[in-house]
Each structure stands twice: as structure tokens, then as C-alpha cells.
Design a protein around this motif. Structure first.
Motif, PDB file in Angstrom:
ATOM      1  N   ALA A  39       0.843  -1.206   0.000  1.00  0.00           N
ATOM      2  CA  ALA A  39       0.000   0.000   0.000  1.00  0.00           C
ATOM      3  C   ALA A  39       0.876   1.253   0.000  1.00  0.00           C
ATOM      4  N   GLN A  40       1.979   1.200   0.756  1.00  0.00           N
ATOM      5  CA  GLN A  40       2.927   2.337   0.790  1.00  0.00           C
ATOM      6  C   GLN A  40       3.527   2.545  -0.613  1.00  0.00           C
ATOM      7  N   MET A  41       3.845   1.432  -1.287  1.00  0.00           N
ATOM      8  CA  MET A  41       4.421   1.518  -2.641  1.00  0.00           C
ATOM      9  C   MET A  41       3.398   2.100  -3.613  1.00  0.00           C
ATOM     10  N   ARG A  42       2.159   1.652  -3.441  1.00  0.00           N
ATOM     11  CA  ARG A  42       1.099   2.146  -4.340  1.00  0.00           C
ATOM     12  C   ARG A  42       0.896   3.647  -4.147  1.00  0.00           C
ATOM     13  N   SER A  43       0.836   4.067  -2.899  1.00  0.00           N
ATOM     14  CA  SER A  43       0.539   5.483  -2.682  1.00  0.00           C
ATOM     15  C   SER A  43       1.698   6.349  -3.199  1.00  0.00           C
ATOM     16  N   PHE A  44       2.949   5.894  -2.989  1.00  0.00           N
ATOM     17  CA  PHE A  44       4.090   6.671  -3.465  1.00  0.00           C
ATOM     18  C   PHE A  44       4.162   6.649  -5.006  1.00  0.00           C
ATOM     19  N   SER A  45       4.012   5.469  -5.593  1.00  0.00           N
ATOM     20  CA  SER A  45       4.154   5.399  -7.057  1.00  0.00           C
ATOM     21  C   SER A  45       3.013   6.159  -7.744  1.00  0.00           C
ATOM     22  N   ASP A  46       1.822   6.123  -7.158  1.00  0.00           N
ATOM     23  CA  ASP A  46       0.715   6.914  -7.731  1.00  0.00           C
ATOM     24  C   ASP A  46       1.064   8.408  -7.692  1.00  0.00           C
ATOM     25  N   ALA A  47       1.609   8.848  -6.546  1.00  0.00           N
ATOM     26  CA  ALA A  47       1.928  10.281  -6.399  1.00  0.00           C
ATOM     27  C   ALA A  47       2.972  10.707  -7.429  1.00  0.00           C
ATOM     28  N   VAL A  48       3.976   9.865  -7.633  1.00  0.00           N
ATOM     29  CA  VAL A  48       5.021  10.215  -8.611  1.00  0.00           C
ATOM     30  C   VAL A  48       4.427  10.210 -10.015  1.00  0.00           C
ATOM     31  N   ARG A  49       3.698   9.168 -10.351  1.00  0.00           N
ATOM     32  CA  ARG A  49       3.169   9.021 -11.715  1.00  0.00           C
ATOM     33  C   ARG A  49       2.140  10.109 -12.039  1.00  0.00           C
ATOM     34  N   GLU A  50       1.404  10.528 -11.021  1.00  0.00           N
ATOM     35  CA  GLU A  50       0.374  11.550 -11.268  1.00  0.00           C
ATOM     36  C   GLU A  50       0.920  12.968 -11.131  1.00  0.00           C
ATOM     37  N   GLY A  51       2.243  13.074 -10.923  1.00  0.00           N
ATOM     38  CA  GLY A  51       2.869  14.402 -10.872  1.00  0.00           C
ATOM     39  C   GLY A  51       2.607  15.135  -9.572  1.00  0.00           C
ATOM     40  N   ARG A  52       2.181  14.399  -8.532  1.00  0.00           N
ATOM     41  CA  ARG A  52       1.907  15.040  -7.246  1.00  0.00           C
ATOM     42  C   ARG A  52       3.129  15.065  -6.343  1.00  0.00           C
ATOM     43  N   TRP A  53       4.123  14.248  -6.655  1.00  0.00           N
ATOM     44  CA  TRP A  53       5.354  14.220  -5.838  1.00  0.00           C
ATOM     45  C   TRP A  53       6.332  15.194  -6.496  1.00  0.00           C
ATOM     46  N   LEU A  54       6.677  16.241  -5.774  1.00  0.00           N
ATOM     47  CA  LEU A  54       7.427  17.335  -6.412  1.00  0.00           C
ATOM     48  C   LEU A  54       8.872  17.418  -5.940  1.00  0.00           C
ATOM     49  N   GLY A  55       9.733  17.805  -6.849  1.00  0.00           N
ATOM     50  CA  GLY A  55      11.144  18.000  -6.529  1.00  0.00           C
ATOM     51  C   GLY A  55      11.371  19.329  -5.828  1.00  0.00           C
ATOM     52  N   TYR A  56      12.621  19.650  -5.569  1.00  0.00           N
ATOM     53  CA  TYR A  56      12.925  20.820  -4.713  1.00  0.00           C
ATOM     54  C   TYR A  56      12.560  22.159  -5.334  1.00  0.00           C
ATOM     55  N   THR A  57      12.302  22.180  -6.643  1.00  0.00           N
ATOM     56  CA  THR A  57      11.829  23.452  -7.223  1.00  0.00           C
ATOM     57  C   THR A  57      10.344  23.385  -7.581  1.00  0.00           C
ATOM     58  N   GLY A  58       9.685  22.344  -7.087  1.00  0.00           N
ATOM     59  CA  GLY A  58       8.243  22.261  -7.291  1.00  0.00           C
ATOM     60  C   GLY A  58       7.826  21.598  -8.598  1.00  0.00           C
ATOM     61  N   LYS A  59       8.803  20.985  -9.292  1.00  0.00           N
ATOM     62  CA  LYS A  59       8.443  20.300 -10.552  1.00  0.00           C
ATOM     63  C   LYS A  59       8.210  18.804 -10.307  1.00  0.00           C
ATOM     64  N   PRO A  60       7.337  18.193 -11.111  1.00  0.00           N
ATOM     65  CA  PRO A  60       7.117  16.749 -10.929  1.00  0.00           C
ATOM     66  C   PRO A  60       8.327  15.920 -11.397  1.00  0.00           C
ATOM     67  N   ILE A  61       8.386  14.695 -10.894  1.00  0.00           N
ATOM     68  CA  ILE A  61       9.477  13.765 -11.241  1.00  0.00           C
ATOM     69  C   ILE A  61       9.313  13.271 -12.686  1.00  0.00           C
ATOM     70  N   ARG A  62      10.428  13.286 -13.410  1.00  0.00           N
ATOM     71  CA  ARG A  62      10.415  12.788 -14.795  1.00  0.00           C
ATOM     72  C   ARG A  62      11.440  11.677 -15.039  1.00  0.00           C
ATOM     73  N   THR A  63      12.463  11.624 -14.154  1.00  0.00           N
ATOM     74  CA  THR A  63      13.517  10.611 -14.329  1.00  0.00           C
ATOM     75  C   THR A  63      13.670   9.830 -13.029  1.00  0.00           C
ATOM     76  N   ILE A  64      13.733   8.516 -13.170  1.00  0.00           N
ATOM     77  CA  ILE A  64      13.950   7.666 -11.991  1.00  0.00           C
ATOM     78  C   ILE A  64      15.272   6.932 -12.208  1.00  0.00           C
ATOM     79  N   ILE A  65      16.134   6.983 -11.206  1.00  0.00           N
ATOM     80  CA  ILE A  65      17.398   6.236 -11.308  1.00  0.00           C
ATOM     81  C   ILE A  65      17.429   5.220 -10.172  1.00  0.00           C
ATOM     82  N   ASN A  66      17.402   3.949 -10.544  1.00  0.00           N
ATOM     83  CA  ASN A  66      17.471   2.869  -9.550  1.00  0.00           C
ATOM     84  C   ASN A  66      18.937   2.526  -9.332  1.00  0.00           C
TER      85      ASN A  66
END
Ligand SMILES: O=P(O)(O)OC[C@H]1O[C@](O)(CO)[C@@H](O)[C@@H]1O
Length: 539
Positions: free
Chosen positions: A121-148
Motif C-alpha cells: 500500500a505504501q508503494m502504491r501510494s508513493f508510485s501513484d503520487a510520482v506518476r500523477e505528478g503530485r510528488w514534487l522535486g525541490y523546485t516544485g516540478k514533478p518527477i520525470r527521471t527515476i534512477i534505480n
């Protein structure tokens, strides 16, 4: 001292049978229904093992060997959560990671299936937030690149799955995998990334792995050097680990740590929090479909009679080839471009699990264990190493993995792909004798004819999948996991530790300064010579 499996009458019987095994041509001639007798289906896939050099007697004796080695009760012990990883005194419960919601699994008085679903559930809520552009970087922009950032099981599984499931990916997200401690790897990924929109996923079961921590530190420096304030690092770094304390000590906010547990081995961990990159890339629904496919295979493995049990059959085929026919390698040829990392994934799964030479009681085995596994997506492999498969002096069995469904939809391509796949196993089985070559080319001298002869009689299996989906991928990987486990039971080894990687790790720590002044007298002359030669070049 326990008696070695190789000293049992059944083993001797199998060896005798192998010594007198007819050729594939003879086996097919003797049984017109051979395909029916040597194939099995489950979980949306068909296993054709009729082109293995095995007859019914051998098959029955192999099944008896599985029973003699108590495959069923050892399987049940694993599934029950007994500490079958005896050198680390741990249960082996990657199967719990794919239990459906609502099912219970008690380990040491705790319902660990509930813990699994709370992390999901924690993974779902986080991945939804990133994918829906709700998880924002330090300048307020959504995540576009993921580096594993991870290595081994913390890299190969998610990487293999993300490539395989790319059609389900979110097109405005790009995903990179960094594993090698070689700075060029992380540098190449960071070079094209925008720190304002980059999320770093640090995947490490132990959170002590030198490669991963070195790469993660570099990524952190990069982020800070590009203006990310310390207190905003939490928007750009998450960790996947069993070692929540070490991740926090590294500077990853505790709420950004996705935990898992010691009973999930590294190379069996992509079903756990380690799968976060998969959920980010293709979505939590797809990730859960993959878990459901693996669970379906788990049920098949747990319930199907041994004679129809795909993991058991594949394990026995491997044992037959390795131990009785003396064929030590296994080539994996997926005829699907998106399965391009599957051979690398299976290489770790099989060779790190069963690359062992002592039994569970610590006795040196007097038989061979894990296959030497390698492979390449078809048809590329055909134009590279298949020459050796067809005509080399060493015989190497192959697993062909092929998908019926044509999701690319480009005229002619899928037909050509499938035809090539079936043609390869046909060529390996039947070959081409000198008379056939002569009939084609005329009566040329022997030295011109012989290189064109194919001996044939080279064993292969074909796994035919209906389609490549999250669900079928999950089932396919679980199939190989259980195959590896069954082989470990037959060989009486522990498939779930990996002491073989430890010595190199600690020696690397000793050499880390690369300083010739720190060279110890007891070092061998090669190591001393290399360190000195390196110093000269650094000057
Ligand atoms: O996830 P970690 O703890 O960083 O370990 C990475 C890999 O290292 C190993 O322990 C040894 O190669 C693997 O089993 C594991 O997948």
C-alpha cells in the motif's frame, strides 16, 4: 555422515540409462505421440521437452529421484516458513510476497502477509503520487527521471521486468539502472538527468553494499551540488531495504524507506519493496498483476502432481542433462526482444543459488551442481554463439522461450521470429548428415562436406507463452525460482545463501587504498606487481 545422492541405487540406474540413451531420432521414431508424452501446460504456458534426450524410463526414475530426495516435503517446509536457509538460520518466503490480500501467513507469531500488504500500500501510494505528478522535486516540478541504484538482486529483477513490461510504462517517465561501481555508469545516467525532476531509488537489502553506497553518495553529492537544499533531499531519495536504520543513517528520511525482510533473499526480492521501480514505471496495478502471476505458479508448484509440475519437470531435465548426460551449461534463448535481460537475471538466480559445492551438512559434493548459464535474445544469439550450439565440440542444451502473441503488429516480423525459434530447435535435434549435404552440394571432397554437417541430437526445451504480460512474466520467473529450488533439494545444497561473493568483497576492502606503501609483505607477487604497475601509470 549422510550418504551422497550419487551413491544411491537410483542415481546408478539413471547413469546406466543415460549411458544407453537412444538418439532423439530413435526416441521420436519409437513414440509417435512423443510430443504429448513429453509436454505439460500450466499458468498460460506450455513446456515442450520432447526434444530432450530422455525416455519414459529415465523420466520415471528422475521422478523417483525427486521423491527419494523428498522434494515434496522440502517444498512444503519452505512454503511453511521453516528456516531452510540453514547457514543463516532464515526462512525462505518470497512466496509470501505474492499472497493475495487478506490471506494470512504467521511467522514467529506475526502475520507477515499483513506486513507485506502494508508495504504494498505504501508503494502504491508513493508510485501513484510520482506518476500523477503530485510528488514534487525541490523546485516544485514533478518527477520525470527515476534512477534505480542497486546491484545483483537489487538491480537485475527490476531492470529485467521494466524492460519486459515497457508497453505498460508511463511515457513521460524515463528510468535508468545504475549498478556498477565504475563511476562511468553513474556519471552517464546523471549526465542527462535534471536534478530538479530526478528521483533516486537506492535499492539495497543490506544497505552495506559497497557499489550501491558509493553510487548513492555520488548521486547525493550531485543533487546537493546542483542546488537541492539538504532538507529537500527527502523529495529526491528513497530507499528499499531491510536495514531501515542504515538507510536513515545515510540520510534518507525514515518515511521514504520501503522496508522488506530477511526472509526474502536478494535474488528473490523483486516481489518486495525492491520492485518499487517496477511500480513507478508501469504502475502499482501492473506490479500487483505480476505478483498474481507468480502466485498462480506458486499454487501450481505446491499442488500439481510431480509428473505435471512444470518447475519439477524443468529441474529434473536440468539434473538429467548436467549429472547424467554430462552437459554442464545451459543457454537461455528468449525469442522476445523485451526479454533481453532475462538471461542475465536467470544467471544470478541459478548460479548464485546453486553454484555451491558442499551439501547442507557441509560435505564436498561428488557431482556437478548449477549449470553455467548464459544467453541472448533470439534471433541475435543465432548470429553470435549459436554456431557453437549447432556444431561445437561441447553440447549445450537450450531453453527456448517464445511468445505466441504479436503485440508489435508489424507485418512479417512475428512470423519470422517464431519460425526462427522453431527452426533452431529442429536443427539442433535433427541436424544434417553428410549424405544430405552431398545431395545438396554434389560429390565434393570430404573436407568441404564435413564442416557443413550438423550432428544434431542436441537437447532443447521450448516454453511457449500465450503472451508477455505482467501476469505471465510473474509466472515465468516463479517457474525458474522453483526449478532452482527443486534442483538444490536434489543436490542437497542450500540455494539461499551466497558465501561465494564474500571473499572478493573483503579483499577489495583491504586493497581499497591501492597504495603500494600499504602493500603487505604476504601479498602474492602478482597483486604486488599489479599495484606497482598501476602506481607508475598514475604518476
Ligand atoms: O541488495 P544488497 O544487499 O545491496 O545486495 C546486492 C546483491 O549482493 C549479493 O548479496 C551478492 O552478490 C546478492 O545476493 C544481492 O542481490
Amino acid at each position: 555422515m549422510a550418504i551422497s545422492v550419487s551413491r544411491t541405487p537410483l542415481w546408478c540406474l539413471l547413469q546406466q540409462r543415460a549411458n544407453n540413451m537412444p538418439s532423439l531420432k530413435e526416441l521420436f521414431r519409437a513414440d509417435p505421440q512423443r510430443f504429448t508424452h513429453f509436454s505439460a501446460s500450466a499458468c498460460g504456458m506450455l513446456l515442450d521437452y520432447s526434444k530432450q534426450r530422455m525416455d519414459t524410463t529415465a523420466k520415471l526414475n528422475l521422478l523417483a529421484l525427486a521423491r527419494q530426495q523428498e522434494v515434496e516435503s522440502r517444498r512444503d517446509a519452505m512454503l511453511r516458513g521453516e528456516a531452510i536457509n540453514n547457514t543463516e538460520n532464515r526462512a525462505v518466503l518470497h512466496t509470501v510476497l505474492r499472497l493475495p490480500k487478506g490471506e494470512k501467513f504467521m511467522l514467529n507469531g506475526e502475520n507477515i502477509a499483513a506486513d507485506v500488504h502494508s508495504v504494498l500500500a505504501q508503494m502504491r501510494s508513493f508510485s501513484d503520487a510520482v506518476r500523477e505528478g503530485r510528488w514534487l522535486g525541490y523546485t516544485g516540478k514533478p518527477i520525470r527521471t527515476i534512477i534505480n541504484i542497486g546491484i545483483g538482486g537489487s538491480d537485475l529483477g527490476p531492470q529485467m521486468a521494466c524492460i519486459a513490461l515497457a508497453p505498460w510504462s508511463q511515457k513521460n517517465l524515463s528510468l535508468h539502472f545504475v549498478s556498477n561501481v565504475d563511476g562511468r555508469h553513474v556519471a552517464d545516467s546523471l549526465e542527462n538527468a535534471d536534478p530538479e525532476t530526478t528521483l533516486i531509488v537506492v535499492a539495497s537489502k543490506t544497505f552495506t553494499t559497497m557499489e550501491t553506497l558509493t553510487n548513492a553518495r555520488t548521486a547525493r553529492e550531485w543533487m546537493l551540488n546542483h542546488g537541492c537544499p539538504e532538507d529537500q533531499i527527502r523529495q529526491h531519495f528513497v530507499a528499499l531495504s531491510t536495514n531501515v536504520k542504515a538507510a536513515a543513517a545515510f540520510g534518507i528520511a525514515e518515511e521514504n524507506v520501503f522496508p522488506f525482510w530477511n526472509w526474502a533473499g536478494g535474488r528473490y526480492s523483486m516481489w518486495s519493496a525492491i520492485g518499487l521501480s517496477i511500480a513507478l514505471y508501469v504502475g502499482a496495478d501492473r506490479f500487483e498483476e505480476m505478483l498474481a502471476g507468480a502466485h498462480e505458479m506458486d499454487l501450481h508448484f505446491a499442488q500439481a502432481p510431480l509428473e505435471q509440475n512444470l518447475p519439477v519437470l524443468m529441474a529434473l531435465i536440468g539434473v538429467w542433462n548436467i549429472n547424467f548426460l554430462g552437459l554442464q551449461a545451459l543457454s537461455i534463448a528468449p525469442y522476445h526482444q523485451r526479454m533481453t535481460r532475462l538471461p542475465a537475471y536467470l544467471q544470478q538466480l541459478e548460479m548464485e543459488s546453486n553454484g555451491k559445492s558442499v551439501t547442507r551438512e557441509g560435505q564436498r559434493v561428488d557431482y556437478t551442481t548449477s549449470p553455467i548459464l548464459f544467453g541472448e535474445a533470439g534471433t541475435n544469439g543465432q548470429h553470435a554463439y549459436f554456431q557453437l550450439l549447432h556444431q561445437g565440440a561441447t553440447i549445450i542444451p537450450t531453453d527456448f522461450i517464445v511468445v505466441a502473441d504479436d503485440d508489435a503488429g508489424l507485418p512479417g516480423h512475428n512470423q519470422a521470429l517464431l519460425a526462427n525459434c522453431f527452426a533452431q530447435s529442429k536443427a539442433m535435434a535433427w541436424g544434417k548428415n553428410i549424405d544430405e549435404v552431398r545431395a545438396e552440394l554434389g560429390d565434393l571432397p570430404e573436407k568441404m562436406l564435413a564442416p557443413r554437417v550438423f550432428e544434431g541430437n542436441r537437447p532443447t526445451s521450448t516454453l511457449l507463452l500465450d503472451s508477455l504480460t505482467p501476469r505471465s512474466l510473474g509466472a515465468l520467473i516463479a517457474l525458474y525460482e522453483h526449478k532452482v529450488f527443486v534442483q538444490s533439494v536434489i543436490w542437497d545444497i542450500n540455494a539461499f545463501d551466497q558465501w561465494g561473493v564474500e571473499l572478493g568483497k573483503s579483499l577489495a576492502q583491504q586493497l581499497i587504498s591501492l597504495d603500494p606503501a600499504a602493500v603487505k609483505e604476504e601479498y602474492d607477487s602478482s597483486t604486488k606487481g599489479l599495484l606497482k604497475a598501476l602506481t607508475k601509470r598514475h604518476r
